[in-house]
Design a protein around this motif. Structure first.
Motif, short mmCIF file in Angstrom:
data_model
loop_
_atom_site.label_atom_id
_atom_site.label_comp_id
_atom_site.label_asym_id
_atom_site.label_seq_id
_atom_site.Cartn_x
_atom_site.Cartn_y
_atom_site.Cartn_z
N ARG A 37 27.27 -16.09 11.90
CA ARG A 37 27.44 -16.87 12.99
C ARG A 37 26.16 -17.32 13.60
NH1 ARG A 37 31.71 -17.30 16.35
NH2 ARG A 37 30.28 -18.98 17.02
N SER A 38 25.95 -18.29 14.29
CA SER A 38 24.44 -18.71 15.11
C SER A 38 24.46 -18.20 16.46
CB SER A 38 24.55 -20.29 14.99
OG SER A 38 23.37 -20.64 15.66
N TYR A 39 23.34 -17.72 16.72
CA TYR A 39 22.94 -17.29 18.19
C TYR A 39 22.42 -18.29 19.13
CZ TYR A 39 24.12 -12.45 16.35
OH TYR A 39 24.67 -11.61 15.82
N GLU A 40 22.77 -17.87 20.36
CA GLU A 40 22.15 -18.65 21.27
C GLU A 40 20.95 -17.81 21.89
OE1 GLU A 40 23.46 -21.84 22.65
OE2 GLU A 40 23.94 -21.54 20.61
N PRO A 41 20.09 -18.58 22.82
CA PRO A 41 18.74 -17.89 23.12
C PRO A 41 18.97 -16.61 24.08
CG PRO A 41 18.46 -20.05 23.30
CD PRO A 41 19.96 -19.98 22.80
N ASP A 42 20.21 -16.63 24.43
CA ASP A 42 20.54 -15.45 25.41
C ASP A 42 21.22 -14.13 24.44
OD1 ASP A 42 22.98 -16.35 24.80
OD2 ASP A 42 23.66 -16.69 27.07
N GLY A 43 21.41 -14.39 23.22
CA GLY A 43 21.74 -13.40 22.34
C GLY A 43 23.40 -13.43 22.32
N THR A 44 24.09 -14.55 22.80
CA THR A 44 25.44 -14.64 22.73
C THR A 44 25.67 -15.34 21.36
OG1 THR A 44 25.46 -16.66 24.03
CG2 THR A 44 25.96 -14.41 24.95
N LEU A 45 26.85 -15.72 20.81
CA LEU A 45 27.20 -16.38 19.53
C LEU A 45 27.40 -17.71 19.99
CD1 LEU A 45 30.02 -13.96 17.77
CD2 LEU A 45 27.41 -14.22 17.54
N THR A 46 27.01 -18.66 19.32
CA THR A 46 27.09 -20.41 19.48
C THR A 46 28.50 -20.63 19.22
OG1 THR A 46 25.08 -20.74 18.38
CG2 THR A 46 26.53 -22.70 18.70
N PRO A 47 29.15 -21.25 20.65
CA PRO A 47 30.50 -21.58 20.75
C PRO A 47 30.95 -22.32 19.17
CG PRO A 47 29.35 -22.21 22.64
CD PRO A 47 28.31 -21.60 21.61
N ARG A 48 32.05 -21.99 18.83
CA ARG A 48 32.50 -22.93 17.38
C ARG A 48 32.77 -24.26 17.36
NH1 ARG A 48 34.64 -19.38 13.32
NH2 ARG A 48 34.49 -17.47 13.62
N HIS A 49 32.89 -24.74 18.48
CA HIS A 49 32.95 -26.31 18.65
C HIS A 49 31.54 -26.95 18.22
CE1 HIS A 49 31.77 -25.74 22.71
NE2 HIS A 49 31.30 -26.74 22.78
N LEU A 50 30.38 -26.17 18.41
CA LEU A 50 29.17 -26.78 18.29
C LEU A 50 28.64 -26.63 16.86
CD1 LEU A 50 27.26 -25.28 21.30
CD2 LEU A 50 28.12 -27.58 21.14
N ALA A 51 27.77 -27.74 16.31
CA ALA A 51 27.27 -27.95 14.97
C ALA A 51 26.74 -26.71 14.49
CB ALA A 51 26.71 -29.12 14.91
N ASP A 52 26.63 -26.29 13.50
CA ASP A 52 26.32 -24.97 12.73
C ASP A 52 26.43 -23.63 13.48
OD1 ASP A 52 24.42 -24.30 10.52
OD2 ASP A 52 22.71 -24.31 11.69
N SER A 53 27.36 -23.40 14.13
CA SER A 53 27.82 -22.26 14.46
C SER A 53 28.23 -21.32 13.54
CB SER A 53 28.98 -22.45 15.80
OG SER A 53 30.13 -23.05 14.98
N VAL A 54 28.60 -21.75 12.31
CA VAL A 54 29.30 -20.83 11.33
C VAL A 54 28.21 -21.04 10.13
CG1 VAL A 54 31.23 -20.34 9.79
CG2 VAL A 54 31.63 -20.80 12.11
#
Length: 255
Positions: free
Chosen positions: A168-185
């Motif tokens: 999974r991809s990460y956001e700058p705040d340490g949370t996981l990138t929402p699955r509806h966004l590109a390259d989240s998986v």
């Protein structure tokens, strides 16, 4: 250095088949078993626990919102007491099946939207942690590092395990990138291996915007529904071991 390698397993349901648990269990050291609310059914639960026991894989409960249609990945609205009740129910269901197979549960890890919401909402995190502690206060509670869920478990005296994700991809705040966004998986093994080794060895992960953020992890997850999850898990385990990192379950003390 050591780390647990886990996957979400037992996510088939009736005639519907999800993932390749038998192959996954050749690489993972812990498995979180669906308890019937987002996936799984009594027969799948029993078969999955039996497979895990044969493979020497530690078993945990993977409770979810009651959301078979959405695979537990929709943010549903429920009162904290409702969340306490259905988490307790799911742990009890899997524990009963596991006991019949001679297996004791190692951990509890919420699934999908329940996991994500418990990372940021104190009321949901506390409901989950209370359910775990009420059922068995020796169970490990698994959640995102620095999350409300980890904080709630610690306040109640539970043992907690901080989880990172290979796929999974990460956001700058340490949370996981929402699955509806590109390259989240992430399904490419090379990227997953590089990320996993860095998270354990350097305690850092590169976020989606390219920034490097700190992370501490006791366990790394490969989702069972990620494309070729079994191959991905095998690559991650080999990469970790080649980097000198011991891969063992959260409760195994002989390694």
């Amino acid at each position: 250095m050591r780390v647990d390698l886990n996957a979400d397993i037992g996510e088939s349901f009736g005639v519907y088949r999800m993932g390749n648990d038998e192959m996954l269990m050749r690489s993972i050291t812990s498995g979180s078993v669906a308890c019937g609310f987002h996936a799984g059914d009594p027969s799948v639960m029993r078969q999955t626990v039996r497979l895990a026991a044969r493979a020497g894989v530690a078993v945990g409960a993977h409770p979810s919102f009651p959301d078979l249609v959405g695979f537990g990945r929709r943010d549903l609205q429920a009162e904290p007491q409702e969340i306490f009740d259905f988490v307790l129910y799911q742990i009890g269901a899997l524990s009963g099946v596991a006991r019949a197979e001679g297996v004791r549960l190692q951990h509890v890890k919420p699934h999908g939207a329940l996991y994500s919401m418990s990372a940021r909402r104190k009321d949901i995190a506390e409901a989950i942690a209370r359910a775990v502690a009420s059922f068995d206060d020796t169970l490990l509670l698994v959640g995102l590092p620095e999350s409300e869920l980890i904080a709630a478990g610690s306040r109640l005296g539970l043992r907690v395990a901080r989880e990172a994700f290979a796929d999974r991809s990460y956001e700058p705040d340490g949370t996981l990138t929402p699955r509806h966004l590109a390259d989240s998986v992430l399904s490419e093994p090379g990227r997953a291996v590089e990320r996993s080794v860095r998270m354990i060895r350097d305690r850092k992960v590169v976020a989606r915007d390219g920034s490097s953020i700190p992370i501490q992890a006791d366990t790394i997850c490969v989702h069972g529904d990620t494309p070729d999850a079994a191959g991905l898990a095998a690559a991650v385990r080999l990469g970790l071991e080649r980097a000198g990192i011991t891969v063992a379950s959260l409760t195994r003390s002989d390694q």
